[in-house]
Design an enzyme around this catalytic site. Sequence first.
Site, short mmCIF file in Angstrom:
data_model
loop_
_atom_site.label_atom_id
_atom_site.label_comp_id
_atom_site.label_asym_id
_atom_site.label_seq_id
_atom_site.Cartn_x
_atom_site.Cartn_y
_atom_site.Cartn_z
N ASP B 17 0.93 -1.29 -0.10
CA ASP B 17 -0.06 0.36 -0.04
C ASP B 17 0.78 1.30 -0.04
O ASP B 17 0.76 2.11 -0.76
CB ASP B 17 -1.05 0.04 1.27
CG ASP B 17 -1.63 -1.31 1.36
OD1 ASP B 17 -2.72 -1.49 1.00
OD2 ASP B 17 -1.12 -1.85 2.37
N ARG B 266 7.15 -10.22 -4.85
CA ARG B 266 5.81 -10.56 -4.21
C ARG B 266 4.96 -9.40 -4.39
O ARG B 266 5.17 -8.25 -4.28
CB ARG B 266 6.19 -10.82 -2.73
CG ARG B 266 6.27 -9.87 -1.82
CD ARG B 266 6.44 -10.07 -0.35
NE ARG B 266 6.17 -8.97 0.44
CZ ARG B 266 6.59 -8.96 1.84
NH1 ARG B 266 7.26 -9.83 2.07
NH2 ARG B 266 6.44 -7.79 2.57
N GLU B 268 2.43 -6.44 -5.05
CA GLU B 268 2.18 -5.63 -6.36
C GLU B 268 3.41 -4.72 -6.49
O GLU B 268 4.00 -4.84 -7.95
CB GLU B 268 0.96 -4.88 -6.16
CG GLU B 268 0.53 -3.97 -7.32
CD GLU B 268 -0.84 -3.44 -7.01
OE1 GLU B 268 -1.89 -4.09 -6.54
OE2 GLU B 268 -0.95 -2.24 -7.62
N ASP B 269 4.05 -4.10 -5.76
CA ASP B 269 4.95 -3.13 -6.02
C ASP B 269 6.13 -3.67 -6.56
O ASP B 269 6.89 -3.27 -7.53
CB ASP B 269 5.01 -2.21 -5.01
CG ASP B 269 6.01 -1.14 -5.21
OD1 ASP B 269 5.62 -0.40 -6.10
OD2 ASP B 269 7.04 -0.77 -4.61
#
Lengths: 189, 372
Positions: B17, B266, B268-269
Amino acid sequence: MKTGKELKPGTVLRIDNDPWLVQKAEFTKSGRNSAIMKTKLKNLLTGYKTETVYGADDKLDDVILDRKEATLSFISGDTYTFMDTTDYTMYELNAEDIDAVLPYIEEGMEDICEAVFFEGRLVSVELPTTISRQVVYTENAARGDTSGKVMKPAKLKNGTEIQVADFIQIDEWIDIDTRDNSFKGRSKK
Amino acid sequence: MKPTWDIFCCVVDNYGDIGVTWRLARQLVAEHGLAVRLWVDEPKAFVRLYPEADVEALCQVCEGVEVRRWEAQWHVEEVADVVIGAFACQLPPAYIEAMTQRASPVLWLNLDYLSAEDWVEGCHGLPSPQPNGLRKVFFFPGFTERTGGLLREGDLLERREAFDREVFLRDMGITLQPDARLISLFAYENGGLANWFDALAEDARPNHVLVPEGRILGDVKTWLAVDNLAVGDTHRRGALTVQILPFVRQDDYDRLLWSCDFNAVRGEDSFVRAQWAGQPLLWHIYVQEEYAHWEKLEAFLDRYTQGLESSAAAALVELWRAWNMDRDMGLAWKQMLPHWDELALHARHWCAEQAARPDLAKALVQFYRNWI
């Protein structure tokens, strides 16, 4: 109030004071256990249509609707006529108004449907949770499988294709769960 | 006057996030000259990515971004021209109320998760009219022209090409054996690790695995059969050298990815950053209820493997499935090795293909321009 994940065809939302009928609702898991509902809405006052997306937990104003029992009377082109089972009033709907249930609408069906009214006007129809339909075509069963775990496609009278257990044969009647379009088993009829 | 942007980041778990929102905020300031406030409810997560930040500060400016602590008790703030709720986070009710009262309309965007699934194109950019009269818009990152694209700084690939690998590795204290295959490993806990490490240890070629601090360390420790693992520790088993690195800031993590021959990532980023590294990669996808993540994994593989020879594609698919579906990683790794050159070339092509599309920050800015 309804949440995004509770939307389904036939729900009417109040947006900017206008009533919008949910004609189609597609639930999708987006990421990390969050989900969205893509909807096709129709403005019941203007007829304008639009597509929207809601988060599964978004809170939305829904309109309390009147519901009555009705049966399909006849189909004429894209117009579907339903009859109120208590006072025999006839109501017409276009195919697009019943997009979600259209795969299971066929001449001669005897299901007691739920007709949904907004201010006295029929806006959609919902099918019972379980309906019974006749298979008009399917391939022969693979030899020996009676478990019901092996599935194959089968065609219904109106052309709809559904996955059924391998042991189902042509002309047999099957039960379908209309909530997820899944095969439930052989009909008892 | 510069348009103002508010980005709301609710840290659910891990660093995805804050990683995505911090990267986006920085880029909007640096490349588009916008005034950006980043609201973070978990400053500790932010400080891990940007160690100079003050974890106690209510408001601080970091690389031109006004980083604000998002407290449970919301104090009324002036509403920005553009408001982004990242990853379906719920904005403070008082802020939403202030949005309804604003004289000029606000563009409210829900920046959703990255997925390669087909439905994303059909949902990207659709409105979400709310009962209070506001219009939220769903904005989806993605891998095709009909999505919002991927986060990528304008000069990222130029920096990658100009980067000095040897200097970086030396500064990180990494000494390689001649001909060693360098692998980075950033993953959630994964039972397949032991199997994979066994294969790496048995390999004819030396393998050097760099493991930044993170959730996979427990499995690494178990495989090494050691009681403790600390930053700087290096262990060798057969052909495999395992080296523990500190959790590094985003720019250094990019350099780490660029340095390696193979990157296990792993979430998203880091998944997106590994694609920009242009090297073969392995994705550990975030596990979802009812195995929804498997469809997302397959959707990406369907796109990514286009253009690969069928045997190379099958080997890559099997490797990714092994890592995410508890299959034999050792076997899958060995079966992938004969296709290494093709996979390396393909990773470069994929990177170039994705880089030819507008990046996510640019797409957001353009969307705002069209909207006004």
